[in-house]
Design an enzyme around this catalytic site. Sequence first.
Site, short mmCIF file in Angstrom:
data_model
loop_
_atom_site.label_atom_id
_atom_site.label_comp_id
_atom_site.label_asym_id
_atom_site.label_seq_id
_atom_site.Cartn_x
_atom_site.Cartn_y
_atom_site.Cartn_z
N ASN A 10 67.43 -6.70 -46.78
CA ASN A 10 67.81 -7.22 -48.10
C ASN A 10 68.96 -8.18 -47.86
O ASN A 10 70.06 -7.76 -47.53
CB ASN A 10 68.24 -6.04 -49.00
CG ASN A 10 68.82 -6.51 -50.32
OD1 ASN A 10 68.78 -7.70 -50.64
ND2 ASN A 10 69.37 -5.57 -51.08
N TRP A 11 68.68 -9.47 -48.01
CA TRP A 11 69.70 -10.48 -47.70
C TRP A 11 70.65 -10.74 -48.86
O TRP A 11 71.50 -11.63 -48.77
CB TRP A 11 69.02 -11.76 -47.19
CG TRP A 11 68.58 -11.64 -45.75
CD1 TRP A 11 68.77 -10.57 -44.93
CD2 TRP A 11 67.91 -12.63 -44.96
NE1 TRP A 11 68.26 -10.81 -43.69
CE2 TRP A 11 67.72 -12.07 -43.67
CE3 TRP A 11 67.44 -13.92 -45.21
CZ2 TRP A 11 67.09 -12.77 -42.63
CZ3 TRP A 11 66.81 -14.62 -44.18
CH2 TRP A 11 66.64 -14.05 -42.90
N LYS A 12 70.47 -10.00 -49.96
CA LYS A 12 71.42 -10.10 -51.09
C LYS A 12 71.76 -11.57 -51.38
O LYS A 12 70.91 -12.43 -51.26
CB LYS A 12 72.65 -9.25 -50.79
CG LYS A 12 72.26 -7.80 -50.44
CD LYS A 12 73.39 -6.84 -50.37
CE LYS A 12 72.86 -5.45 -50.00
NZ LYS A 12 73.88 -4.42 -49.98
N HIS A 96 67.88 -1.97 -57.44
CA HIS A 96 68.95 -1.83 -56.45
C HIS A 96 70.25 -1.41 -57.13
O HIS A 96 70.53 -1.85 -58.26
CB HIS A 96 69.15 -3.16 -55.70
CG HIS A 96 70.02 -3.00 -54.49
ND1 HIS A 96 71.39 -2.99 -54.58
CD2 HIS A 96 69.71 -2.80 -53.19
CE1 HIS A 96 71.89 -2.80 -53.37
NE2 HIS A 96 70.89 -2.69 -52.51
N GLU A 98 73.19 -2.34 -56.79
CA GLU A 98 74.07 -3.45 -57.21
C GLU A 98 73.60 -4.02 -58.55
O GLU A 98 74.43 -4.47 -59.35
CB GLU A 98 74.11 -4.52 -56.11
CG GLU A 98 74.99 -4.06 -54.94
CD GLU A 98 74.56 -4.58 -53.58
OE1 GLU A 98 73.79 -5.55 -53.50
OE2 GLU A 98 75.01 -3.99 -52.57
N GLU A 168 69.18 5.06 -51.37
CA GLU A 168 70.39 4.36 -50.94
C GLU A 168 71.60 4.97 -51.63
O GLU A 168 71.90 4.62 -52.78
CB GLU A 168 70.30 2.87 -51.31
CG GLU A 168 69.16 2.12 -50.66
CD GLU A 168 69.45 0.62 -50.53
OE1 GLU A 168 69.27 0.10 -49.44
OE2 GLU A 168 69.90 0.01 -51.52
N GLY A 174 77.31 -0.96 -47.63
CA GLY A 174 78.31 -1.95 -47.29
C GLY A 174 79.68 -1.36 -46.95
O GLY A 174 80.66 -2.08 -46.84
N SER A 214 74.44 1.12 -44.72
CA SER A 214 75.09 0.98 -43.42
C SER A 214 74.20 1.37 -42.24
O SER A 214 74.67 1.95 -41.26
CB SER A 214 76.41 1.77 -43.39
OG SER A 214 77.31 1.27 -44.37
N GLY A 235 71.09 -4.03 -45.36
CA GLY A 235 71.83 -5.19 -45.85
C GLY A 235 72.48 -5.91 -44.69
O GLY A 235 71.85 -6.69 -43.97
N GLY A 236 73.76 -5.64 -44.46
CA GLY A 236 74.58 -6.34 -43.48
C GLY A 236 73.92 -6.57 -42.12
O GLY A 236 73.89 -7.71 -41.62
P1 13P Z 1 74.22 -2.30 -46.09
O1 13P Z 1 73.19 -2.12 -45.01
O2 13P Z 1 75.01 -3.56 -45.95
O3 13P Z 1 75.06 -1.08 -46.27
O4 13P Z 1 73.40 -2.48 -47.47
C1 13P Z 1 72.41 -1.57 -47.80
C2 13P Z 1 71.64 -2.08 -48.96
O5 13P Z 1 72.15 -2.15 -50.06
C3 13P Z 1 70.26 -2.52 -48.73
O6 13P Z 1 69.59 -2.74 -49.94
#
Ligand code: 13P
Length: 250
Positions: A10-12, A96, A98, A168, A174, A214, A235-236
């Site tokens: 997920n490149w947000k 998600h 967020e 999640e 994050g 993470s 994500g990251g």
């Molecule tokens: P991180 O891997 O950066 O913690 O993010 C997880 C995420 O929200 C994937 O959708």
Amino acid sequence: MARIPVIAGNWKMYKTRPEVKSTLEALRKLVDGVEGVEVVICPTATSLATAAEVLEGSTIRFGAQNVHWAAEGAFTGELSCAMLLDVGCQYVIIGHSERRQYFGETDETVSKRLTQALGTDLTPILCIGETLEEREADRVSDVVLGQLKRALAGLTEDQISRIIIAYEPVWAIGTGRTATPEIAQEVHSMIRTCLEQEYSSELAEGLRILYGGSVKPSNVAELMAQADIDGALVGGASLDAESFAQLVKY
Ligand code: 13P
């Protein structure tokens, strides 16, 4: 039937089109043709067409980070399923944390988006998970299973069988603070048991449940070793081709 693992990035709100292009080109060199795992990248909407071009003929698939629940209409700023399919998306992330936290997403709107996506060929990746406060108040099963049941309400078993679920925990996103494999497995197993009770063991056994929060090359193997963890939503650590490739080849 064995569940095929999914490693999804997920490149947000990261990467412009040139950055998406170079990262995906690098990724193709590293993971194209890797078997036994479904690889998915969800870049921002402005880069979906770039992803389609770069991933032409690749085993890497791509998807969007959200979708609207109407087929079309006066909804400024929104994207429909038809638009995502038109650009070549096969997946879409829905609900998600967020979006729930910052953009007013509720279980009701999650359910509407899911229903709409399932009326098309898109594969929804449904996100659920508790906050730190909710975990500390001992409300994990309440919150997570509540989100799950309200998202799936009104869907047929056939429709549900096409969903990928992503657990999640919000406190692990994050933050560098991954759920231990045991904590993650406990919730994944709770989700699968709930699906078995509400629907059937066939459905529960077949659904892929990903862990997100993470996930990194250093912890992916122990997470994937858990019985009910069928992949990762990352994500990251998905932003860099080398690191994402290591996750794919866990
Ligand atoms: P991180 O891997 O950066 O913690 O993010 C997880 C995420 O929200 C994937 O959708």
